[in-house]
Write an enzyme that holds these catalytic residues in place. Structure first.
Site, PDB file in Angstrom:
ATOM      1  N   LYS A  56      -0.304   4.481   6.044  1.00 48.85           N
ATOM      2  CA  LYS A  56      -0.989   5.454   5.190  1.00 48.85           C
ATOM      3  C   LYS A  56      -0.236   6.776   5.297  1.00 48.85           C
ATOM      4  O   LYS A  56       0.510   7.003   6.240  1.00 48.85           O
ATOM      5  CB  LYS A  56      -2.432   5.688   5.681  1.00 48.85           C
ATOM      6  CG  LYS A  56      -3.306   4.452   5.730  1.00 48.85           C
ATOM      7  CD  LYS A  56      -3.848   4.096   4.366  1.00 48.85           C
ATOM      8  CE  LYS A  56      -4.580   2.752   4.449  1.00 48.85           C
ATOM      9  NZ  LYS A  56      -4.827   2.188   3.121  1.00 48.85           N
ATOM     10  N   SER A 105       0.814  -1.213   0.000  1.00 52.79           N
ATOM     11  CA  SER A 105       0.000   0.000   0.000  1.00 52.79           C
ATOM     12  C   SER A 105       0.849   1.265   0.000  1.00 52.79           C
ATOM     13  O   SER A 105       0.332   2.358  -0.173  1.00 52.79           O
ATOM     14  CB  SER A 105      -0.934   0.004   1.216  1.00 52.79           C
ATOM     15  OG  SER A 105      -0.186  -0.034   2.395  1.00 52.79           O
TER      16      SER A 105
END
Lengths: 206, 206
Positions: A165, A128
């Site tokens: 993130k 990610s």
DNA sequence: TGGCATACTGAATGCAATTACAGTATTTCA
DNA sequence: TGAAATACTGTAATTGCATTCAGTATGCCA
């Protein structure tokens, strides 16, 4: 720097080993015993020469005060031990260092910040964060409890898993963004538990 | 693990500081002096309790044998000191550690290989390796003298500068490739001096 | 081949350091 | 509120360790 004789090198190596293993430097008598010397003066003389050549330091009259001098020494900094968690449980990583799965030791100069008891490390799973050049298998060092600045990478707890993130703000509202075009996530940060702010990435060659 | 009293914690902290600064643990008398105790037994008693609670170890009758027990200790490994060179001169990085510009200390477990005197580190300049997720400012640890396997990242000397490339073979012939579409380099490896094979990447958050 | 540095033996001195023993406040908590 | 744990003072015994002095043997090298 002048070079050591074979014997002197052996003795220096032995001191280094003992230092690392026992946690403190050996005494003259211990060194003598290890090499089978029947006189302490043998050791004493060797140490004098090694010291003279600059490979060793000691304070006079001080027990176990032998310190090895490495050419890198003047750069050497304090080394911090950071616990590595396999995966973070739903709660926060508190003082529960007993659950650590491993330990990374890095000098604080390279670390570039002063670690606290709330500093920890995780192994990265998934892709990610490829957009930020963080890939699967990387070891990330995070600081729990730090307040993220926009653009910082954070570990957040999503569906019971901690995920990396990028922390951003838009119109004063904080949100999280995945750095992978395949996952166009955009989550409101307030509803999530931010477990830590990224401070260091370590990648081992495979 | 039971917890320490305030005083016990102070004493343990002091031992840790002394240990790090002086290179060896303090004696009872030194601890007593630091805290202003007029009796050695005060220290002796504290140490007994701290030891009993498992935060400290010592060998009886052994001078300066105090060792701090950390919960991370059992994971702790030997720490290697790796010299950081600003830029590599035309020659090879031999035993010339005096020219080191800094020093990275990392435990050998995280390093994932046993460092040699020919292990060194460089700071990455430029973006020739973005394809392999190595970016400007990263610290790369390299092993000089190791034989690269196809796919390994190596530092090669090109025009007097050491540059990171991917080592590949085609039809049995080794060549180097830049991992950036903007630089479609493809150089015959034989004509170049390979200074080291990449072993570790460290990125500090900015 | 003689002199110098290295590599030891052996004994002795004395401070450095841990340990033990005998007490006295002060805090904690059941 | 009273006993137990903590936090000390003070003295002494005993061993740990570094240091010093006086030698001997061996290899190296100029």
């Amino acid at each position: 720097m002048p070079s050591l004789t074979r014997r002197q090198q052996q003795i220096l190596d032995h001191i280094r080993r003992e230092q690392e293993q026992a946690g403190n430097a050996p005494t003259l008598a211990e060194i003598a015993r290890h090499f089978g010397f029947r006189s302490l003066n043998a050791v004493s003389e060797h140490l004098r020469l090694i010291r003279q050549k600059g490979f060793l330091e000691a304070s006079t009259g001080r027990a176990r005060s032998l310190r090895i001098v490495s050419p890198l020494q003047r750069f050497r900094q304090r080394v911090a031990d950071i616990p590595v968690f396999g995966s973070i449980p739903a709660g926060l990583p508190q003082e529960r260092t007993q659950e650590a799965k491993g330990c990374v030791s890095i000098d604080i100069g390279t670390l570039n910040f002063k670690p606290t008891p709330r500093t920890f490390a995780l192994e990265v799973r998934g892709d990610s964060m490829v957009g930020k050049h963080i890939i699967e298998g990387d070891l990330v060092v995070l600081e729990h409890g730090a307040t993220p600045k926009p653009g910082d990478v954070v570990a957040a707890l999503i569906d019971g898993e901690s995920t990396l993130k990028t922390f951003l703000t838009r119109n004063g509202k904080p949100y999280l963004k995945a750095e992978n075009p395949n996952y166009p996530d955009l989550l409101p940060a307030q509803e999530l538990v931010i477990q830590g702010v990224l401070r260091l990435v370590v990648r081992r060659a495979r």
